[in-house]
Write an enzyme that holds these catalytic residues in place. Sequence first.
Site, PDB file in Angstrom:
ATOM      1  N   ASN A  30     -16.579  -1.213 -99.696  1.00  0.00           N
ATOM      2  CA  ASN A  30     -16.317  -0.721 -98.334  1.00  0.00           C
ATOM      3  C   ASN A  30     -15.316   0.444 -98.683  1.00  0.00           C
ATOM      4  OD1 ASN A  30     -14.675   0.036 -96.036  1.00  0.00           O
ATOM      5  ND2 ASN A  30     -16.049  -1.376 -94.873  1.00  0.00           N
ATOM      6  N   ASP A  51     -18.146  11.970 -98.598  1.00  0.00           N
ATOM      7  CA  ASP A  51     -19.390  12.365 -98.157  1.00  0.00           C
ATOM      8  C   ASP A  51     -20.145  10.946 -97.450  1.00  0.00           C
ATOM      9  OD1 ASP A  51     -21.455  13.334 -97.406  1.00  0.00           O
ATOM     10  OD2 ASP A  51     -22.528  13.418 -99.267  1.00  0.00           O
ATOM     11  N   CYS A  91     -22.069  14.782 -91.581  1.00  0.00           N
ATOM     12  CA  CYS A  91     -23.286  14.974 -91.388  1.00  0.00           C
ATOM     13  C   CYS A  91     -23.589  14.559 -89.802  1.00  0.00           C
ATOM     14  CB  CYS A  91     -24.475  14.403 -92.328  1.00  0.00           C
ATOM     15  SG  CYS A  91     -24.304  12.564 -92.340  1.00  0.00           S
TER      16      CYS A  91
END
Length: 114
Positions: A30, A51, A91
């Site tokens: 994590n 990302d 995103c």
Amino acid sequence: MAIDVSEDAVARVRANAARNGVVVDARVGNVFDELRGLDRLGERFDTIVLDPPAFAKSKRSVPKATTGYKEINLRALRLLNPGGMLVTCSCSYNVGRLCSARLCTKPLQMRGFT
């Protein structure tokens, strides 16, 4: 170093690194916990690339997602050497460009950057 929650993604990183003759410390974990642990150990980096997956898969999830984006960026900034570079990607279509820019600049302001 590469950290991903997906064992498959980490396996691909390792395979690509080996194929290219590059040594990469690729870990399954994590990233929030890993960044916290790296900070406790006093680790510092010249470049960090974030990302994360889409934190906001719907408009309703935007408030919780913004908290996550702020936290991950703030934790990464704590690990940067002076003059280091943070590259952060998103995103999450539902967050939007302006909000994404604010999410990146807020942690900078919290760390004293102008």
